[in-house]
Design a protein around this motif. Structure first.
Motif, short mmCIF file in Angstrom:
data_model
loop_
_atom_site.label_atom_id
_atom_site.label_comp_id
_atom_site.label_asym_id
_atom_site.label_seq_id
_atom_site.Cartn_x
_atom_site.Cartn_y
_atom_site.Cartn_z
N ALA A 97 14.67 -26.72 -13.18
CA ALA A 97 13.75 -26.12 -13.98
C ALA A 97 12.65 -25.40 -13.07
N THR A 98 11.81 -24.45 -14.14
CA THR A 98 10.66 -23.68 -13.36
C THR A 98 10.00 -24.77 -12.51
N ALA A 99 9.35 -25.88 -13.04
CA ALA A 99 8.37 -26.73 -12.52
C ALA A 99 9.48 -27.56 -11.16
N THR A 100 10.60 -27.97 -11.46
CA THR A 100 11.04 -29.07 -10.47
C THR A 100 11.49 -28.02 -9.44
N HIS A 101 11.95 -26.91 -9.61
CA HIS A 101 12.41 -26.15 -8.27
C HIS A 101 11.60 -24.91 -7.87
N ALA A 102 10.64 -24.60 -8.58
CA ALA A 102 9.80 -23.54 -8.12
C ALA A 102 8.25 -23.81 -8.11
N VAL A 103 7.98 -24.54 -8.95
CA VAL A 103 6.39 -24.96 -9.03
C VAL A 103 5.90 -26.18 -8.30
N PRO A 307 26.96 -19.22 -8.85
CA PRO A 307 26.27 -20.29 -8.17
C PRO A 307 25.29 -19.50 -7.23
N GLN A 308 25.91 -18.45 -6.68
CA GLN A 308 25.12 -17.70 -5.26
C GLN A 308 24.07 -17.07 -6.08
N GLN A 309 24.29 -16.34 -7.25
CA GLN A 309 23.02 -15.75 -7.91
C GLN A 309 21.81 -16.70 -8.27
N PHE A 310 22.37 -17.98 -8.86
CA PHE A 310 21.50 -18.82 -9.23
C PHE A 310 20.50 -19.49 -7.97
N ASP A 311 21.39 -19.67 -7.02
CA ASP A 311 20.46 -20.06 -5.54
C ASP A 311 19.57 -18.96 -5.15
N ALA A 312 19.88 -17.78 -5.02
CA ALA A 312 18.78 -16.68 -4.76
C ALA A 312 17.90 -16.52 -5.66
N PHE A 313 18.16 -16.79 -7.09
CA PHE A 313 16.91 -16.84 -7.89
C PHE A 313 16.06 -17.73 -7.90
N MET A 314 16.53 -18.83 -7.62
CA MET A 314 15.49 -20.27 -7.41
C MET A 314 14.75 -19.83 -6.17
N ALA A 315 15.40 -19.42 -4.89
CA ALA A 315 14.60 -19.11 -3.91
C ALA A 315 13.35 -18.08 -4.15
N SER A 316 13.67 -16.99 -4.83
CA SER A 316 12.83 -16.02 -5.26
C SER A 316 11.79 -16.65 -6.26
N GLU A 317 12.07 -17.45 -6.92
CA GLU A 317 10.74 -18.22 -7.90
C GLU A 317 10.31 -19.07 -6.95
N ARG A 318 10.51 -19.69 -6.08
CA ARG A 318 9.73 -20.41 -5.23
C ARG A 318 8.76 -19.55 -4.40
N ALA A 319 9.18 -18.70 -3.94
CA ALA A 319 8.32 -17.63 -3.16
C ALA A 319 7.24 -17.26 -3.91
N LYS A 320 7.71 -16.77 -5.27
CA LYS A 320 6.56 -16.24 -6.21
C LYS A 320 5.60 -17.33 -6.61
N TYR A 321 5.97 -18.35 -6.86
CA TYR A 321 5.17 -19.54 -7.10
C TYR A 321 4.21 -19.91 -6.22
N GLN A 322 4.72 -19.90 -4.71
CA GLN A 322 3.96 -20.32 -3.63
C GLN A 322 2.56 -19.64 -3.80
N GLN A 323 2.73 -18.25 -4.17
CA GLN A 323 1.58 -17.45 -3.98
C GLN A 323 0.60 -17.79 -5.39
N VAL A 324 1.23 -18.02 -6.49
CA VAL A 324 0.52 -18.17 -7.71
C VAL A 324 -0.22 -19.51 -7.39
N VAL A 325 0.38 -20.64 -7.06
CA VAL A 325 -0.18 -21.90 -6.96
C VAL A 325 -1.25 -21.78 -5.87
N LYS A 326 -1.15 -21.23 -4.89
CA LYS A 326 -2.08 -21.26 -3.82
C LYS A 326 -3.45 -20.42 -4.53
N ALA A 327 -3.08 -19.39 -5.09
CA ALA A 327 -4.42 -18.37 -5.90
C ALA A 327 -4.94 -19.51 -6.98
N SER A 328 -4.27 -20.26 -7.54
CA SER A 328 -4.75 -21.11 -8.71
C SER A 328 -5.74 -22.11 -8.07
#
Length: 333
Positions: A97-103, A307-328
């Motif tokens: 989920a968003t929390a477990t694999h991106a945030v 499967p490849q699309q989901f792996d790529a999506f999760m990687a992009s979400e991790r990159a996005k939330y890295q910046q969001v969490v840092k800013a928060s």
């Protein structure tokens, strides 16, 4: 060594290698008496659990029995860790989920698993838009009918607005901080112990606005207690006609997208034929009209992927939330 002995020896080696690779595949293909365990890293009864159970029923004919195993705790980390450390044989899969694999990888100082290396994507399951909502009575009092009105009020009245969330590092908190950053405004963040208390605080007028999950906010939007100003997905939601995506309200929010999502993963190292077979079964279940109707009641949109699309999506979400969490500045130790 004679030619006959060499031939026999080579045949034995080939057979041994085949058995090593075929064993996990056989387990996933013929699980009579060996049900697949689907780990849900959250408590029973929530939207993630409900959708997982619905899919488990729909794949019974193609995959056999799928048993739901709820492993709640530590923001989903306990359940996700159980998936990561399971045998890669296709008999244990679970929810990412968003929390477990991106945030969480950026929110927690110590993680029991590596979200990028310990899992193999099967398919994304759903996405649910979040929605920027304001207390309806407060909106009428302050004459706030649009996102532009909210921003204008915040700029004209510094430090007078606040917003609630389900806690530090929650989706509502991070979305709120991202909204403030893009809009160039200040609003005090007030964390609550969960999304439901945060929504009750908004209804009671303790806070001015929230960015909440659409499924949770929709009943109070429809009853007129909350006013929806925008959804945080790139596209408008058919469940909220007339409510624009935040990204479409001004160039300031171009590309703004924060959805709640979840999908299916297996432990890293699960053989590709097993992953492909699981993907085929669950994608078919997600595409079934009955699934779309049932998920629609939860305001959840099925989004089957490879499967490849989901792996790529999760990687992009991790990159996005890295910046969001840092800013928060949010952190959980």
């Amino acid at each position: 060594m004679t030619r006959r002995h060499l031939l026999l020896s080579s045949t034995a080696v080939a057979a041994a290698l085949f058995s090593c690779f075929a064993a996990p595949l056989a387990l996933a293909q013929d699980n009579t008496g060996q049900p697949i365990k689907l780990v849900v890293p959250y408590a029973a009864g929530g939207p993630i659990d409900v959708t997982a159970r619905a899919l488990a029923e729909r794949v019974r004919e193609s995959l056999g029995t799928v048993v739901i195993d709820n492993r709640a705790g530590a923001g989903g980390n306990i359940g996700a860790d159980a998936i990561a450390k399971a045998a890669p044989d296709g008999l244990t899969i679970g929810i990412a989920a968003t929390a477990t694999h991106a945030v969480n990888p950026w929110l927690y100082s110590k993680m029991p698993y590596d979200a990028g290396k310990d899992f193999a994507g099967i398919t994304q399951m759903v996405r649910v838009p979040n929605v920027l909502v304001i207390n309806a009575a407060r909106a009428e009092q302050l004459k706030i009918n649009t996102v532009a009105d909210l921003i204008a009020y915040a700029r004209a009245n510094p430090a007078k607005l606040n917003y609630g969330s389900g806690g530090n590092g929650s989706a509502g908190h991070l979305a709120g901080e991202m909204f403030k950053q893009k809009a160039g405004i200040f609003a005090l963040h007030i964390p609550y112990r969960g999304a439901n208390p945060a929504q009750l605080a908004l209804l009671a007028g303790e806070v001015d606005f929230n960015i909440d999950n659409l499924a949770a906010a929709a009943p109070n939007i429809r009853s007129g207690k909350l006013k929806a100003l925008a959804v945080t997905s790139l596209e408008a939601s058919p469940s909220l006609p007339g409510v624009p995506p935040l990204a479409a309200t001004s160039a300031t929010f171009s590309g703004f997208s924060i959805d709640t999502w979840w999908g299916l993963v297996a432990p890293a190292g699960t053989p590709r034929p097993v992953i492909d077979r699981l993907n085929k079964a669950f994608v078919a279940a997600l595409n079934a009209p009955e699934t779309k109707t049932r998920f629609g009641a939860l305001l959840a949109e099925p989004v089957p992927t490879s499967p490849q699309q989901f792996d790529a999506f999760m990687a992009s979400e991790r990159a996005k939330y890295q910046q969001v969490v840092k800013a928060s500045g949010a952190k959980v130790d």
